[in-house]
Design an enzyme around this catalytic site. Structure first.
Site, short mmCIF file in Angstrom:
data_model
loop_
_atom_site.label_atom_id
_atom_site.label_comp_id
_atom_site.label_asym_id
_atom_site.label_seq_id
_atom_site.Cartn_x
_atom_site.Cartn_y
_atom_site.Cartn_z
CE LYS A 112 -16.54 58.12 8.86
NZ LYS A 112 -15.77 59.28 9.33
N GLY A 150 -9.97 74.02 7.18
CA GLY A 150 -10.54 73.02 6.26
C GLY A 150 -10.83 71.68 6.92
N GLY A 153 -11.27 56.03 6.95
CA GLY A 153 -10.40 56.60 5.92
C GLY A 153 -9.29 55.64 5.52
CB VAL A 160 -12.68 60.29 -2.29
CG1 VAL A 160 -12.44 58.79 -2.40
CG2 VAL A 160 -12.90 60.70 -0.84
CB ILE A 172 -7.70 53.15 9.77
CG1 ILE A 172 -7.14 54.43 10.38
CG2 ILE A 172 -7.51 51.97 10.71
CD1 ILE A 172 -7.86 54.86 11.66
CG ASP A 194 -18.81 61.14 9.33
OD1 ASP A 194 -18.84 60.95 8.11
OD2 ASP A 194 -17.81 60.87 10.04
#
Ligand SMILES: NC(=O)c1ccc[n+]([C@@H]2O[C@H](COP(=O)([O-])OP(=O)(O)OC[C@H]3O[C@@H](n4cnc5c(N)ncnc54)[C@H](OP(=O)(O)O)[C@@H]3O)[C@@H](O)[C@H]2O)c1
Length: 383
Positions: free
Chosen positions: A188, A170, A117, A11, A119, A184
């Protein structure tokens, strides 16, 4: 504007690549932890070099995890530096504490990159909130699980084979638990609900179920019914009550959400006057996530950042409900005590039993799942 980066991985690497073409933003220091990676003059191993540098206006945190991320964020805010973070785990756990510290110090706390991410999701929740009460939100907010479900649906493959491919490409980590078990997405979901409803949502109170136990037989049956399975975050507000849940859902195959491909994300909100809004894009990756962070930085620098305020006092209640598909493997016994009262019909799928329930709540389904946590029961809500 002078900026410090905490961490220099995927990031912050994306942030660095975007900001190097924007001369008005100067990356003055970068905190790393491995002396062997000290490759630039601006790099330091000591956070106090950043905390005590009065010329640094804004700190970007992307080291991940709860600690020392929490301590670094609070120290930066208390040193009157704006903070922009991509770290959903630490925000979901300590959101209210960060907002209070930012308010007390007259600086901004920004977290667009935590949810969706690239958006522009958080900012649009806030914009809509200027006029409307957001009454409902949902989304596909994890690219790894969406990649797996899409490949199972489109290519007819089984879960373990698709997970292996996702790891090779990946898209999935060596330990994919956080992505496929819903943790995860739950972070969010908590952040999104907190912003949308103006009330900090306790992440641990959000029930979650993942996709680990979905089988090819499930997907084949869904296809025969014209349904597609996706892992959803859902949050609903009704007056002074709200509810949130993370679980697989079954959608009509022609809906927008059912057609979100590969590792893409979609986030959706409903407001009183704006109606339904859906935002689609890349939910992860260095440049999309870096883009969200740089947007936050620009908003802070230009004075166009929204303040977060947690001035609503809402009760967590059981508002979300629906009919469920539950596949119960042959080795599970004694489940009738949980399902008899909600059973609409049953049928067999291979050696397993499928129960279609009447309208019920996620909490009722979790009684069955929690009592059989070592078994491979799969449940999904029809919507
Ligand atoms: N990757 C994405 O697409 C994405 C999208 C949205 C949000 N996020 C979130 O953004 C955060 C960072 O993710 P990432 O993918 O960039 O992770 P990453 O590639 O593993 O990078 C993390 C970086 O932080 C460094 N670091 C870790 N602990 C540190 C410490 N105590 N002091 C100094 N440096 C430290 C690591 O150093 P080493 O190199 O020495 O390990 C590494 O450079 C996470 O919270 C993640 O959930 C990621």
């Amino acid at each position: 504007m002078n900026i410090a980066l905490l961490g220099f991985g995927v990031v912050c690497g994306g942030v660095y690549d975007i900001l190097k073409n924007m001369p008005e933003y100067n990356i003055k220091k970068i905190l790393i932890r491995n002396p062997a990676k000290l490759t630039m003059d601006c790099m330091t191993l000591d956070f106090s070099d950043i905390e005590n540098d009065s010329e640094i206006d804004l700190v970007v945190e992307a080291i991940g995890g709860l600690h020392p991320a929490r301590e670094y964020i609070l120290a930066a805010l208390n040193a009157k530096k704006h903070v922009v973070t991509a770290n959903k785990a630490v925000v979901a756990a300590y959101f209210e504490e960060f907002v209070t510290a930012a308010t007390n110090n007259g600086v901004k706390f920004m977290m667009e990159a935590t949810s969706g991410g690239g958006i522009p999701w958080i900012k649009n929740l806030q914009r809509v909130g200027r006029i409307d009460k957001v009454t409902r939100l949902h989304g596909i907010m994890n690219g790894t699980s969406n990649f797996i479900l899409s490949a199972m649906t489109d290519e007819g493959k089984d879960f373990v084979d698709v997970l292996k491919t996702a790891q090779e490409l990946g898209y999935a980590e060596a330990d994919p638990s956080a992505d496929i078990d819903g943790d995860d997405v739950r972070n969010k979901c908590a952040i999104s609900a907190s912003v949308a409803f103006g009330c900090p949502a306790d992440v641990n109170s959000i029930l979650k179920a993942g996709i680990r136990h979905i089988s090819k037989a499930d997907i084949d049956w869904f296809r025969e019914q014209g349904l597609v399975c996706k892992l959803f975050a859902t949050a609903v507000r009704d007056g002074e009550n709200f509810d949130a849940v993370v679980e697989p859902v079954l959608l009509g195959c022609n809906t927008v959400e059912a057609n979100v491909p590969k590792n893409y994300n979609i986030t959706c909100l409903y407001g009183d006057t704006i109606g339904e809004v859906k935002l689609y894009g890349q939910g992860a990756g260095g440049l999309p996530t870096g883009n969200a962070i740089v947007q936050d930085i620009i908003d802070v620098n230009t004075g166009s950042a929204f303040d977060i305020s947690f001035d609503s006092k809402l009760n967590k209640a059981e508002i979300i409900s629906g009919r469920y598909y539950i596949r119960i493997p042959a080795d599970v016994t004694g489940y009738a005590v949980y399902t008899d009262g909600i059973c609409e019909k049953t049928f067999t799928l291979g050696n397993d039993t499928v129960i279609i329930t009447k309208e019920t709540t996620p909490a009722e389904i979790h009684k069955l799942l929690d009592a059989n946590s070592s078994k491979t029961i799969f449940a999904a809500r029809f919507i």
